[in-house]
Design an enzyme around this catalytic site. Structure first.
Site: not given
Length: 305
Positions: A61, A63, A65-66, A139, A266
């Site tokens: 996805h 966000h 942090d990804h 999510h 995570h």
């Protein structure tokens, strides 16, 4: 075989103790990376992984942090000599995302390709010699889990080939599924091959609430990697509200899926003792392990023959 490395295991932001979660899966010298948060190129280097082998990146996805590590990683690939195309897959909107991120990484040394996957349904495609399937997760934004499978040839039975007087020089062709002709005779592959073997399977799902479809998606996985934002059951409401799950949730999914092994990943920056996730998970699923930066394994599947 599949070489697997959890190069990072953190969530939200990198810390002095851990890089952001990302998974490297390599087969026959070609690698697939899942997720690419800030600092991923450093995490890969510290894990001793070879960036020029990376041909496919799967994004769960969008966000930060990804995905925020993509510009740096792509520049690193080119600076290390990558010239073959690299393909980035992700939910719908990934093409637009890349157009923005590449504003700070212009002039790549290789062709960058893009594959948009449907967010509301699964998709299947090939990458790095593997079959990849996606699963919509639960999510706060469109998010996908991934299953990577290595299809395996049936076992070759040399005793049957010898009984049929097949020259050894033709064994490879038969094992590849091709019939061979010699001395005026034809031998078919099914005459010298054993039963079909199950594929080697790695499944990675984060970020998500403990959605029921995950267990079916992960059915029979050799290695299942799931998030464990926290271990303490008192954090359940907070985790689920934010679209995440606990170590206990991950363990119950692994048990229902019949997975062979579970790694957790995570972790919240506030969660300083991942070993607690391992302890909690093992109350339900004994073969659970706390992921850590650089954790790796080789899956050969001998036990599945």
């Amino acid at each position: 075989m599949l070489e697997v490395c959890l190069a990072g295991c953190g969530g939200m932001l990198p810390t002095p103790e851990r890089w952001l979660t990302c998974l490297w899966v390599e087969h026959d010298g070609e690698a697939v990376l899942i997720d690419c948060g800030e600092g991923t190129q450093v995490a890969l280097r510290e894990a001793g992984l070879h960036p020029t082998r990376l041909g496919t990146i799967l994004l769960t996805h969008f966000h930060a942090d990804h995905v925020a590590g993509l510009p740096g990683l792509l520049l690193t690939l080119g600076n290390n000599g990558r010239r073959e195309p690299v393909t980035v897959y992700g939910p719908q909107g990934v093409r637009e995302l890349l157009s923005h991120l590449l504003a700070i990484a212009p002039g790549l040394a290789f062709e960058l390709r893009c594959g948009e996957l449907p967010a509301g349904e699964g998709a299947a495609f090939s990458a790095g010699g593997l079959t990849v399937q996606s699963l919509p997760l639960d999510h706060r934004t469109a998010c996908l889990g991934y299953a990577l499978e290595l299809r395996r040839k049936p076992v070759f039975l040399p005793e049957k080939a010898e009984a049929l007087l097949v020259p050894k020089a033709l064994y490879r062709e038969l094992h590849a599924g091709n019939e061979v002709t010699f001395d005026g005779r034809t031998v078919r592959p099914e005459e010298v091959l054993g039963a079909e073997r199950p594929p080697l399977k790695v499944v990675y799902c984060t970020d998500t609430r403990p959605a029921p479809p995950i267990a079916q998606f992960a059915r029979g996985a050799d290695l299942l990697i799931l998030e464990a934002m926290y271990a303490d059951d008192a954090m359940r409401e907070k985790a689920h509200e934010k679209g995440h799950m606990l170590a206990g949730d991950a363990a119950r999914i692994a048990l229902e899926a019949g997975a062979m092994e579970l790694w957790t990943t995570h972790y919240s920056p506030a969660f300083t003792e991942p070993e607690e996730a391992q302890r909690r998970a093992r109350e339900t699923f004994p073969n659970a392990w706390a992921g850590f930066d650089g954790k790796r394994t080789v899956i050969r599947g001998a036990e599945k023959r």
